[in-house]
Design an enzyme around this catalytic site. Structure first.
Site, short mmCIF file in Angstrom:
data_model
loop_
_atom_site.label_atom_id
_atom_site.label_comp_id
_atom_site.label_asym_id
_atom_site.label_seq_id
_atom_site.Cartn_x
_atom_site.Cartn_y
_atom_site.Cartn_z
N SER A 177 0.76 -1.26 -0.08
CA SER A 177 -0.10 0.00 -0.05
C SER A 177 0.70 1.09 -0.13
CB SER A 177 -0.78 0.04 1.28
OG SER A 177 -1.55 1.30 1.18
N TYR A 195 -1.48 -0.81 10.44
CA TYR A 195 -1.57 -0.99 9.24
C TYR A 195 -0.51 -0.82 8.37
CZ TYR A 195 -3.77 -1.09 4.31
OH TYR A 195 -3.94 -1.24 3.09
N1 LIG Z 1 -8.85 -1.27 -1.40
C1 LIG Z 1 -7.93 -0.26 -1.38
O1 LIG Z 1 -8.02 0.95 -1.36
C2 LIG Z 1 -6.54 -0.82 -0.94
C3 LIG Z 1 -6.39 -2.01 -0.47
N2 LIG Z 1 -4.95 -2.53 -0.16
C4 LIG Z 1 -4.73 -3.61 0.09
O2 LIG Z 1 -5.14 -4.78 -0.84
C5 LIG Z 1 -5.28 -5.93 -0.34
C6 LIG Z 1 -6.82 -6.36 -0.61
O3 LIG Z 1 -7.49 -5.50 0.06
P1 LIG Z 1 -9.31 -5.37 -0.49
O4 LIG Z 1 -9.44 -5.99 -1.77
O5 LIG Z 1 -9.50 -3.72 -0.49
O6 LIG Z 1 -9.83 -5.85 1.01
P2 LIG Z 1 -11.02 -6.66 1.09
O7 LIG Z 1 -11.53 -6.41 2.47
O8 LIG Z 1 -12.24 -6.32 -0.08
O9 LIG Z 1 -10.84 -8.02 0.80
C7 LIG Z 1 -9.80 -8.91 1.63
C8 LIG Z 1 -9.68 -10.09 1.31
O10 LIG Z 1 -8.88 -10.95 2.06
C9 LIG Z 1 -9.29 -11.99 2.76
N3 LIG Z 1 -8.91 -12.08 3.99
C10 LIG Z 1 -8.90 -11.23 5.25
N4 LIG Z 1 -8.27 -11.92 6.16
C11 LIG Z 1 -8.15 -13.33 5.75
C12 LIG Z 1 -7.53 -14.42 6.62
N5 LIG Z 1 -6.94 -14.50 7.80
N6 LIG Z 1 -7.24 -15.62 5.68
C13 LIG Z 1 -7.88 -15.59 4.32
N7 LIG Z 1 -8.48 -14.54 3.64
C14 LIG Z 1 -8.52 -13.49 4.51
C15 LIG Z 1 -10.79 -11.40 2.77
O11 LIG Z 1 -11.58 -12.58 2.80
C16 LIG Z 1 -11.08 -10.86 1.48
O12 LIG Z 1 -11.40 -11.78 0.45
C17 LIG Z 1 -5.33 -5.78 1.24
O13 LIG Z 1 -3.80 -6.30 1.54
C18 LIG Z 1 -5.31 -4.27 1.36
O14 LIG Z 1 -4.29 -3.83 2.27
C19 LIG Z 1 -3.92 -1.59 -0.23
C20 LIG Z 1 -4.08 -0.10 -0.76
C21 LIG Z 1 -5.47 0.40 -0.88
C1 LIG Z 2 -4.51 3.30 0.95
C2 LIG Z 2 -4.83 2.47 2.19
O1 LIG Z 2 -4.20 1.25 2.14
C3 LIG Z 2 -6.04 2.26 2.47
O2 LIG Z 2 -6.51 2.89 3.65
C4 LIG Z 2 -7.49 2.44 4.31
O3 LIG Z 2 -8.04 2.69 5.27
C5 LIG Z 2 -7.84 1.19 3.62
O4 LIG Z 2 -7.52 0.13 4.59
C6 LIG Z 2 -6.74 0.96 2.52
O5 LIG Z 2 -6.05 -0.17 2.62
#
Ligand SMILES: NC(=O)C1=CN([C@@H]2O[C@H](COP(=O)(O)OP(=O)(O)OC[C@H]3O[C@@H](n4cnc5c(N)ncnc54)[C@H](O)[C@@H]3O)[C@@H](O)[C@H]2O)C=CC1
Ligand SMILES: C[C@H](O)[C@@H]1OC(=O)[C@H](O)[C@@H]1O
Length: 266
Positions: A156, A169
């Protein structure tokens, strides 16, 4: 790249295809993980889908099947070494190999530093950092044996610049960026590429509540040179690049996909 008998390249554009590649994606049940899994299938890959919720994974698998590729649903809590080991062994038994690991699963609890509890610390550390290291170890053993492999970790911008979205985080994301560099250093001799992607905001269940707040979105756009929130396919493209032959000489890097936010100064 094609080369003639004089050592000159007759073709200078490497393949962006992932045809016949086997890819493991964690957190593939929704959001960025689902988008990357489907996008990599569109590029020709078969995908093993790891997350905790079987129903979410089956929905992702349905999209992949509709693209004519194989999807293997493996409900896995990636904070458990035992579950990781079992799932990795299952993928290798089923597909015969793993070519690429996408460490995507992650979560956030947006507490102010003085309010962070020990439990919150542990949950964020286990989910975002320890899990990625454990599965990288388990898949890395396989990559070392086959003398090839790629790891792409979703970090991130929070791992590089200070955000107001939680110190724990941010620490996990900074650690993932550094873990990427050290694993790239240690495993390069086994022909293993290790890279990260650093997203800014994308619309997913993780950020849904934040991005409904107009004032919050205006704050985001004020520090984003491209003046818009990213669209998920714009994150999938860089991931496919790193996973494909086109990215074969990139290792230890973090590719920020952030609308220019990281360079925003004043
Ligand atoms: N959405 C955003 O704006 C951003 C997201 N990220 C990163 O991208 C990645 C995905 O984020 P999103 O898709 O937005 O999140 P989300 O919450 O929509 O999806 C996260 C996924 O990880 C899975 N997960 C969580 N804990 C788990 C565990 N213990 N075992 C197996 N699966 C698990 C959830 O079931 C879900 O499928 C994360 O690492 C997040 O930090 C980074 C920067 C920005
Ligand atoms: C950009 C960050 O990763 C973003 O900020 C948040 O609060 C969410 O957790 C996303 O990961």
């Amino acid at each position: 790249m094609a080369e003639n008998n004089k050592g000159e390249f007759t073709l200078y554009l490497p393949s962006f295809s992932l045809k016949n590649k086997v890819i493991v994606v964690t957190g593939a049940g929704r959001g960025i993980g689902r988008a990357i899994a489907i996008g990599m299938a569109e590029a020709g890959a078969d995908v093993a889908l790891l997350a905790r919720t079987k129903e979410d994974l089956e929905e992702t698998a349905c999209h992949i099947h509709n693209k004519g590729r194989k999807a293997y649903v493996l409900p896995t809590d990636i904070t458990s070494r035992m579950e990781i080991t079992e799932s990795v062994e299952e993928v290798i038994k089923t597909f015969g190999k793993i070519d690429i690991l996408v460490n995507n699963a992650g979560m956030n609890i947006r507490s102010q530093a003085l309010e962070v509890t020990d439990d919150e610390w542990q949950k964020i550390m286990d989910t975002n950092l320890k899990s990625a290291f454990m599965i990288s170890q388990e898949v890395g053993k396989h990559f070392k044996e086959q003398e090839s492999g790629k790891i792409i970790t979703i970090a991130s911008v929070a791992g590089h610049v200070a955000l107001r979205t939680g110190v724990v985080y941010a620490a996990t994301k900074a650690a993932l960026i550094q873990m990427t560099k050290v694993l790239a250093l240690e495993w390069g001799k086994y022909n293993i590429n290790v890279n990260s992607i650093g997203p800014w905001y994308f619309r997913t269940p993780l950020t849904e509540s934040l991005l409904k707040d107009e004032e919050y979105v205006n704050d985001i756009l004020a520090v984003t040179p491209l003046k818009r929130i990213g669209e998920l396919p714009e994150l999938v493209g860089p991931a496919v690049f790193l996973a494909s032959d086109a990215g074969n000489y990139v290792s230890g890097q973090t590719l920020f996909v952030d609308g220019g936010m990281k360079i925003q100064g004043f």
